[in-house]
Write a protein that holds these residues in place. Structure first.
Motif, PDB file in Angstrom:
ATOM      1  N   GLU A  99     -10.955  -3.688  44.973  1.00  0.00           N
ATOM      2  CA  GLU A  99     -10.352  -2.538  45.676  1.00  0.00           C
ATOM      3  C   GLU A  99      -9.103  -2.954  46.446  1.00  0.00           C
ATOM      4  OE1 GLU A  99     -13.004   0.749  47.160  1.00  0.00           O
ATOM      5  OE2 GLU A  99     -14.412  -0.922  47.131  1.00  0.00           O
ATOM      6  N   ILE A 100      -9.159  -4.115  47.095  1.00  0.00           N
ATOM      7  CA  ILE A 100      -7.979  -4.572  47.850  1.00  0.00           C
ATOM      8  C   ILE A 100      -6.849  -4.920  46.870  1.00  0.00           C
ATOM      9  CG2 ILE A 100      -7.078  -6.297  49.464  1.00  0.00           C
ATOM     10  CD1 ILE A 100      -9.893  -6.388  50.730  1.00  0.00           C
ATOM     11  N   ALA A 101      -7.201  -5.528  45.740  1.00  0.00           N
ATOM     12  CA  ALA A 101      -6.178  -5.851  44.727  1.00  0.00           C
ATOM     13  C   ALA A 101      -5.548  -4.554  44.209  1.00  0.00           C
ATOM     14  CB  ALA A 101      -6.790  -6.653  43.584  1.00  0.00           C
ATOM     15  N   GLY A 102      -6.349  -3.494  44.077  1.00  0.00           N
ATOM     16  CA  GLY A 102      -5.824  -2.201  43.629  1.00  0.00           C
ATOM     17  C   GLY A 102      -4.784  -1.656  44.597  1.00  0.00           C
ATOM     18  N   ILE A 103      -5.020  -1.863  45.899  1.00  0.00           N
ATOM     19  CA  ILE A 103      -4.038  -1.422  46.902  1.00  0.00           C
ATOM     20  C   ILE A 103      -2.795  -2.322  46.832  1.00  0.00           C
ATOM     21  CG2 ILE A 103      -3.624  -1.119  49.391  1.00  0.00           C
ATOM     22  CD1 ILE A 103      -6.658  -0.510  49.679  1.00  0.00           C
ATOM     23  N   ALA A 104      -3.033  -3.636  46.690  1.00  0.00           N
ATOM     24  CA  ALA A 104      -1.915  -4.599  46.638  1.00  0.00           C
ATOM     25  C   ALA A 104      -1.018  -4.371  45.416  1.00  0.00           C
ATOM     26  CB  ALA A 104      -2.458  -6.026  46.620  1.00  0.00           C
ATOM     27  N   MET A 160       2.253   0.314  63.629  1.00  0.00           N
ATOM     28  CA  MET A 160       2.343  -0.624  62.489  1.00  0.00           C
ATOM     29  C   MET A 160       2.862   0.109  61.247  1.00  0.00           C
ATOM     30  SD  MET A 160      -0.731  -2.843  60.723  1.00  0.00           S
ATOM     31  CE  MET A 160      -1.115  -3.973  62.023  1.00  0.00           C
ATOM     32  N   ASP A 161       3.737  -0.536  60.492  1.00  0.00           N
ATOM     33  CA  ASP A 161       4.299   0.077  59.279  1.00  0.00           C
ATOM     34  C   ASP A 161       3.181   0.485  58.320  1.00  0.00           C
ATOM     35  OD1 ASP A 161       5.381   0.178  56.533  1.00  0.00           O
ATOM     36  OD2 ASP A 161       7.257  -0.377  57.541  1.00  0.00           O
ATOM     37  N   SER A 162       3.310   1.708  57.762  1.00  0.00           N
ATOM     38  CA  SER A 162       2.225   2.230  56.919  1.00  0.00           C
ATOM     39  C   SER A 162       2.090   1.479  55.601  1.00  0.00           C
ATOM     40  CB  SER A 162       2.460   3.708  56.645  1.00  0.00           C
ATOM     41  OG  SER A 162       3.685   3.848  55.974  1.00  0.00           O
ATOM     42  N   ARG A 163       3.070   0.603  55.273  1.00  0.00           N
ATOM     43  CA  ARG A 163       2.948  -0.131  54.021  1.00  0.00           C
ATOM     44  C   ARG A 163       2.350  -1.524  54.208  1.00  0.00           C
ATOM     45  NH1 ARG A 163       8.385  -0.505  51.960  1.00  0.00           N
ATOM     46  NH2 ARG A 163       7.528  -2.024  50.544  1.00  0.00           N
ATOM     47  N   TYR A 164       1.940  -1.849  55.422  1.00  0.00           N
ATOM     48  CA  TYR A 164       1.261  -3.127  55.629  1.00  0.00           C
ATOM     49  C   TYR A 164      -0.059  -3.094  54.882  1.00  0.00           C
ATOM     50  CZ  TYR A 164       4.170  -5.247  59.255  1.00  0.00           C
ATOM     51  OH  TYR A 164       5.185  -5.852  59.937  1.00  0.00           O
ATOM     52  N   LEU A 165      -0.322  -4.155  54.137  1.00  0.00           N
ATOM     53  CA  LEU A 165      -1.581  -4.205  53.368  1.00  0.00           C
ATOM     54  C   LEU A 165      -2.783  -4.017  54.294  1.00  0.00           C
ATOM     55  CD1 LEU A 165      -3.106  -4.670  50.713  1.00  0.00           C
ATOM     56  CD2 LEU A 165      -2.947  -7.123  51.117  1.00  0.00           C
ATOM     57  N   LYS A 203      -3.032  -2.426  57.057  1.00  0.00           N
ATOM     58  CA  LYS A 203      -3.172  -1.032  57.521  1.00  0.00           C
ATOM     59  C   LYS A 203      -3.767  -0.159  56.414  1.00  0.00           C
ATOM     60  CE  LYS A 203      -0.978   2.507  60.099  1.00  0.00           C
ATOM     61  NZ  LYS A 203      -2.073   2.982  60.873  1.00  0.00           N
ATOM     62  N   LEU A 204      -3.275  -0.350  55.200  1.00  0.00           N
ATOM     63  CA  LEU A 204      -3.783   0.447  54.069  1.00  0.00           C
ATOM     64  C   LEU A 204      -5.260   0.147  53.822  1.00  0.00           C
ATOM     65  CD1 LEU A 204      -0.719   0.018  51.683  1.00  0.00           C
ATOM     66  CD2 LEU A 204      -1.444   2.139  52.781  1.00  0.00           C
ATOM     67  N   VAL A 205      -5.602  -1.139  53.908  1.00  0.00           N
ATOM     68  CA  VAL A 205      -7.005  -1.527  53.670  1.00  0.00           C
ATOM     69  C   VAL A 205      -7.899  -0.913  54.748  1.00  0.00           C
ATOM     70  CG1 VAL A 205      -8.607  -3.494  53.643  1.00  0.00           C
ATOM     71  CG2 VAL A 205      -6.455  -3.634  52.381  1.00  0.00           C
ATOM     72  N   GLU A 206      -7.431  -0.978  55.990  1.00  0.00           N
ATOM     73  CA  GLU A 206      -8.218  -0.437  57.106  1.00  0.00           C
ATOM     74  C   GLU A 206      -8.414   1.076  56.936  1.00  0.00           C
ATOM     75  OE1 GLU A 206      -6.708  -1.754  61.018  1.00  0.00           O
ATOM     76  OE2 GLU A 206      -7.102   0.330  61.605  1.00  0.00           O
ATOM     77  N   GLU A 207      -7.342   1.768  56.561  1.00  0.00           N
ATOM     78  CA  GLU A 207      -7.426   3.232  56.396  1.00  0.00           C
ATOM     79  C   GLU A 207      -8.347   3.617  55.245  1.00  0.00           C
ATOM     80  OE1 GLU A 207      -2.939   4.332  57.929  1.00  0.00           O
ATOM     81  OE2 GLU A 207      -3.424   4.590  55.804  1.00  0.00           O
ATOM     82  N   GLU A 208      -8.224   2.874  54.128  1.00  0.00           N
ATOM     83  CA  GLU A 208      -8.923   3.297  52.909  1.00  0.00           C
ATOM     84  C   GLU A 208     -10.322   2.704  52.771  1.00  0.00           C
ATOM     85  OE1 GLU A 208      -6.412   3.244  49.432  1.00  0.00           O
ATOM     86  OE2 GLU A 208      -4.645   3.572  50.684  1.00  0.00           O
ATOM     87  N   LEU A 209     -10.531   1.519  53.285  1.00  0.00           N
ATOM     88  CA  LEU A 209     -11.844   0.881  53.105  1.00  0.00           C
ATOM     89  C   LEU A 209     -12.650   0.799  54.398  1.00  0.00           C
ATOM     90  CD1 LEU A 209     -10.886  -2.026  50.658  1.00  0.00           C
ATOM     91  CD2 LEU A 209     -11.481   0.322  50.118  1.00  0.00           C
ATOM     92  N   GLY A 210     -11.976   0.994  55.524  1.00  0.00           N
ATOM     93  CA  GLY A 210     -12.674   1.018  56.816  1.00  0.00           C
ATOM     94  C   GLY A 210     -13.517  -0.220  57.034  1.00  0.00           C
ATOM     95  N   ASP A 211     -14.759   0.007  57.445  1.00  0.00           N
ATOM     96  CA  ASP A 211     -15.674  -1.082  57.803  1.00  0.00           C
ATOM     97  C   ASP A 211     -16.133  -1.918  56.621  1.00  0.00           C
ATOM     98  OD1 ASP A 211     -15.600  -0.539  60.380  1.00  0.00           O
ATOM     99  OD2 ASP A 211     -17.591   0.391  60.532  1.00  0.00           O
ATOM    100  N   ARG A 212     -15.865  -1.428  55.413  1.00  0.00           N
ATOM    101  CA  ARG A 212     -16.423  -2.137  54.246  1.00  0.00           C
ATOM    102  C   ARG A 212     -15.911  -3.576  54.124  1.00  0.00           C
ATOM    103  NH1 ARG A 212     -15.811   0.286  49.016  1.00  0.00           N
ATOM    104  NH2 ARG A 212     -14.352   1.769  49.900  1.00  0.00           N
TER     105      ARG A 212
END
Ligand code: CP
Length: 324
Positions: free
Chosen positions: A42-47, A1-6, A8-17
């Motif tokens: 936090e998700i808005a910060g990534i977006a 999966m492309d590393s810029r998919y929201l 994917k980033l959320v999964e990597e950075e926030l995990g189970d949260r």
């Protein structure tokens, strides 16, 4: 999966949260826990990052159904949904079958049958989004209901405060103007109180209801008490369309006493963040000189609205969210 998919980033950075989010709908911030609110932040910060993350919602259809006018909310939901790869269908209520007498419930069920994945609704009557959420098996997002709540506005206001101040806890946040008729005031007070801000309100006594104290806000009796050392000043629009009349002696008198101008703002902290949800009545609740001045965060609020709405759509429709 492309590393810029929201996702994917959320999964990597926030995990189970993200698992704490179990909601089908977003109706109001009064319902949300502090952790749920912070997850959206936090998700808005990534977006909000550059280059922006993309495509998680391909194949989804986001329908906006607005029974009241809107520029910011409707457009930024459209931009957010398209940025995530969803299709957007905007229903123009004035030219829809609502004009032939179709009920709100029948309109919503029809849109669901056509393939809507989610409905963003704005309505003049408080409680309509809640009612629709019970009727439909797809997410319903409140885009502002009567005088009740405007949750995504509350979330983007919070995001803007965190962006500027790095925190919410312990800040003096003043909400000024027509509190009584404002759904933005309610959503702000809920979110800010849950996150530990000291919330103050100021306006004509006829426009400042006592119930704000039960929500955790303090009512100010003078401009000095209100503005002194404020970290954030959030100015609300005079909601003339919801007022019954007789609540202020005249618009001129209201502006003389309550309009936020340089004199009042100079009592706040030097780095005060001046906010307004828009649309502004320039020269009534806010002086154009401060609205366009160096402390104004008003256009940043609008910009942040897209990222916050991306986060909400992700949580409600994305693969990591409740409906994924
Ligand atoms: N703040 C806000 O809700 O603006 P719109 O009415 O333009 O959507």
């Amino acid at each position: 999966m492309d590393s810029r998919y929201l996702g994917k980033l959320v999964e990597e950075e926030l995990g189970d949260r993200t698992r704490i989010w179990k909601r089908k709908d977003l109706i109001g911030l009064g319902d949300l826990s502090k952790d749920e609110i912070m997850l959206v932040m936090e998700i808005a910060g990534i977006a909000r990052r550059e280059p922006p993350p993309f495509v998680d919602l391909s194949g989804k259809k986001v329908v906006t159904l607005f029974y009241e006018p809107s520029t910011r909310t409707r457009t930024s939901f459209e931009v957010a949904a398209k940025a995530l790869g969803a299709e957007v269908i905007n229903i123009a209520v004035e030219t829809s079958s609502v004009q032939k007498g179709e009920s709100l419930g029948d309109t919503a069920k029809t849109l669901r049958a056509i393939g809507a994945s989610c409905i963003v609704i704005r309505h003049r009557v408080s409680g309509v989004p809640h009612m629709l959420s019970k009727m439909l098996d797809i997410p319903v997002i409140n885009g502002g209901d009567g005088m009740h709540e405007h949750p995504t506005q509350g979330l983007l206001d919070l995001f803007t405060i965190i962006q500027h101040k790095g925190k919410v806890e312990g800040l003096k946040v003043l909400i000024v103007g027509d509190i009584a008729h404002s759904r933005v005031a309610r959503s702000n007070i809920w979110a800010l109180s849950k996150l530990g801000a000291n919330v103050f309100v100021f306006g004509p006594p006829t426009l400042v209801p006592k119930w704000v104290e039960r929500m955790g806000a303090k009512i100010c009796r003078s401009p000095e008490e209100a503005f002194r050392d404020a970290d954030v000043v959030n100015v609300l629009r005079m909601q003339f369309e919801r007022q019954r009349g007789g609540l202020i002696p005249s618009v001129k008198e209201f502006s003389r006493l309550f309009m936020v101008d340089e004199e009042k703002l100079s009592m706040a902290k030097e780095d005060v963040c001046l906010m307004h949800p828009g649309p502004m009545n320039r020269g009534i609740e806010i002086d154009p000189a401060v609205a366009d001045g160096r402390r104004s965060c008003i256009l940043e609020q609008v910009e942040n609205g897209v990222a916050v709405r991306m986060a909400v759509l992700y949580l409600l429709l994305g693969e990591g969210g409740a409906r994924g």
